[in-house]
Motif scaffolding. Structure first.
Motif, PDB file in Angstrom:
ATOM      1  N   UNK A 115       9.202  -9.369 -13.067  1.00 26.32           N
ATOM      2  CA  UNK A 115      10.143  -8.310 -12.732  1.00 26.32           C
ATOM      3  C   UNK A 115      11.578  -8.818 -12.770  1.00 26.32           C
ATOM      4  N   UNK A 116      11.798 -10.031 -12.255  1.00 25.01           N
ATOM      5  CA  UNK A 116      13.133 -10.636 -12.320  1.00 25.01           C
ATOM      6  C   UNK A 116      13.581 -10.766 -13.771  1.00 25.01           C
ATOM      7  N   UNK A 117      12.681 -11.261 -14.622  1.00 25.84           N
ATOM      8  CA  UNK A 117      13.010 -11.428 -16.042  1.00 25.84           C
ATOM      9  C   UNK A 117      13.307 -10.095 -16.715  1.00 25.84           C
ATOM     10  N   UNK A 118      12.480  -9.091 -16.462  1.00 26.39           N
ATOM     11  CA  UNK A 118      12.642  -7.801 -17.135  1.00 26.39           C
ATOM     12  C   UNK A 118      13.910  -7.084 -16.681  1.00 26.39           C
ATOM     13  N   UNK A 119      14.221  -7.163 -15.395  1.00 21.60           N
ATOM     14  CA  UNK A 119      15.477  -6.573 -14.916  1.00 21.60           C
ATOM     15  C   UNK A 119      16.678  -7.278 -15.526  1.00 21.60           C
TER      16      UNK A 119
ATOM     17  N   UNK B 286      15.521   1.417 -19.967  1.00 23.63           N
ATOM     18  CA  UNK B 286      14.128   1.038 -19.755  1.00 23.63           C
ATOM     19  C   UNK B 286      13.676   0.146 -20.908  1.00 23.63           C
ATOM     20  N   UNK B 287      12.516  -0.450 -20.742  1.00 17.56           N
ATOM     21  CA  UNK B 287      12.070  -1.494 -21.673  1.00 17.56           C
ATOM     22  C   UNK B 287      11.638  -0.955 -23.026  1.00 17.56           C
TER      23      UNK B 287
ATOM     24  N   UNK C 175       9.281   2.497 -13.112  1.00 19.34           N
ATOM     25  CA  UNK C 175      10.644   2.951 -13.419  1.00 19.34           C
ATOM     26  C   UNK C 175      11.175   2.331 -14.708  1.00 19.34           C
ATOM     27  N   UNK C 176      10.822   1.070 -14.945  1.00 20.73           N
ATOM     28  CA  UNK C 176      11.343   0.419 -16.157  1.00 20.73           C
ATOM     29  C   UNK C 176      10.364   0.528 -17.324  1.00 20.73           C
TER      30      UNK C 176
END
Length: 509
Positions: free
Chosen positions: A223-227, A237-238, A264-265
């Motif tokens: 989650x840290x990486x994707x944000x 969003x991704x 959400x992402x």
């Protein structure tokens, strides 16, 4: 390789493996008994095998009577000898690899042996099985048209005395066949960077150029990486970055606290989430159905399972039972005997059986990560269910949490002290605190009894942690990235006291 050909090869492998899985689904007890006797027979001439008379073991009863239940501390000296290069201590094959456990509040690392058999027949087999079951359930998958974004260990392997140690994920990456790197991103050089913060930026820069169809890693760090990826690219969003993304393979920590943030992402109703239950000691269970929260216990990975009912765990009369005696709905501590030479070894995890035909489980917590200072028996599963309910009712989201007891002092009653870091704060703190306490009482009758009329426990003390408090705590312990995680519940106040200092020092500054 053309995608139709890849799918055909995968289909062939899948059919072969499904047949093998049907065997242990149909005859689970026979498969486990046969496996146990094979492990014992293979190790009969090792030091451990001679000490406990493996050559005379003919049944599970013999095994249970002759071999004691153990843990890492009791196995430490033998493992250290193996790390120094000695062979045939607890397993006949030379053990050259050791998975360095992430640890929690302990500074001392654990080094779990990974034999050649375990690497191939357990760790890699589980990854292939998860992929197979996913493809079997989703025949229209386009997984092989792109790459898997993997987020693994943040350390390279270190060598000493002819043996190597490091994060399990680093071991798996380092020993993968050469062709496997072509289907993954980032490459090995970036994947094994030691500095997490430098590594994260390098992953973002490399992966945004790729066609990513799947994600794989621990939910908290992923989650840290994707944000960070969204922040770097300025996307909402991704799917704006990777339109072909279709599945996230996750494990290591409970997904429940992060589920809403991922939705959400990743705002597609048909996006899939697949879970695997893995530890340094082995891979134990996989999700084998779309949308399921239950995990199928894998009985042919070279691991023989036993269980300790949690209502007797740690007591002089604690029971240890085989798989065929477990009951649905009960919590158990896991004990394994493995093809890495771990004999009746307490892993430290607890599971609850949701089915016994076939054997399906949910991970409910850790034997050391619970609060029972006042007889309340609060486990991680309770905490996460209550947090989920309270955040839903208050339209809030959490990032991380931990809790510990406030011990009785004089006439002062006990309580629980929580640190909760929010991504979205509840509008009314008092309302959240009340709803959370109420939910815990509804979920855990022992906690409810201790809270009734504040008989034993006062209402919980809940601190709203400042942003990045847990990240900074992990950084201070040199535990950023990889498989490192925040201890959720503890019977001592060591972590909470450190967080109080870290939180207050930041506020003052």
């Amino acid at each position: 390789m053309p995608i139709p050909l890849v799918n055909s090869i995968a289909s062939w492998f899948l059919k072969k493996r499904i047949h093998q899985m049907e065997l242990f689904l149909k005859y689970p007890h026979d498969v486990q008994n046969e496996l146990l006797l094979k492990l014992v027979q293979k190790a009969k001439n090792t030091e451990i095998g001679k000490q406990y008379g493996f050559k005379d073991i003919r049944s599970y009863r013999d095994f249970a009577e002759q071999v004691p239940v153990t843990n890492y501390e009791a196995s430490h000296d033998l493992i250290e000898r193996a790390r120094r290069g000695e062979n045939n201590i607890f397993w006949p094959s030379p053990v050259k690899l050791f998975a360095q456990s992430s640890g929690t509040t302990n500074a001392k690392s654990k080094y779990i042996p990974v034999s050649p058999e375990s690497l191939e027949d357990c760790h890699y087999a589980a990854s292939k099985d998860l992929l197979c079951t996913y493809l079997n359930n989703n025949p229209d998958s386009q997984l092989f048209t792109g790459k898997s974004l993997r987020l693994g260990g943040s350390k390279r392997l270190y060598e000493s005395n002819g043996t190597s140690y490091g994060d399990l994920s680093a071991i798996l990456i380092d020993n993968m066949p050469f062709w496997a790197e072509f289907s993954s991103t980032p490459g090995n050089e970036v994947s094994l960077m030691s500095d997490w913060e430098v590594k994260m930026q390098a992953i973002v820069q490399e992966t945004i150029q790729e066609k990513v169809t799947s994600l794989a890693g621990v939910p908290s760090w992923m989650l840290v990486l994707l944000n960070n990826t969204l922040e770097t690219t300025g996307k909402n969003h991704l799917f704006e970055i990777w339109p072909s993304l279709e599945v996230y393979f996750h494990g290591g920590v409970s997904f429940d606290p992060y589920r809403d943030q991922y939705r959400k992402i990743l705002p597609r109703h048909n996006f899939k989430y697949y879970e695997i239950y893995n530890a340094s000691e082995g891979f134990f269970a996989i999700q084998d159905k779309n949308g399921s929260s239950d995990l199928l216990l894998m009985l042919d990975y070279g691991i023989f399972y036993e269980f300790i009912p949690m209502n007797s765990y740690g007591q002089p009369d604690q029971k240890i039972i085989p798989l065929w005696e477990v009951e649905k709905g009960k919590n158990y501590a896991i004990v394994i005997t493995s093809n890495s030479g771990l004999w009746r070894y307490r892993v430290g995890d607890t599971v609850r059986f949701t089915s016994v035909s076939p054997y399906r489980i949910r991970v409910s917590g850790r034997t050391k990560h619970h609060i029972n200072a006042f007889g309340e028996e609060l486990i991680i599963e309770n905490a996460e269910q209550a947090l989920k309910k309270a955040t839903a009712l208050t339209h809030s989201e959490i990032v991380d949490y931990t809790a510990a007891p406030i011990f009785m002092s004089g006439k002062e009653k006990g309580a629980h002290e929580w640190f909760i870091e929010f991504k979205e704060l509840p509008a009314d703190k008092e309302e959240f605190d009340r709803l959370f306490d109420k939910a815990l009482q509804e979920i855990n009758s022992d906690y409810e009894a201790k809270r009734k009329n504040n008989m034993t426990l006062n209402p919980p003390t809940i601190h709203y942690a400042r942003t990045n408090l847990f990240y900074d705590w992990l950084k201070s312990k040199n535990k950023l990235g990889g498989q490192h995680k925040v201890p959720r519940l503890s019977n001592n106040r060591e972590l909470v006291e450190e967080l109080l200092i870290l939180n207050n020092s930041f506020i003052k500054n």
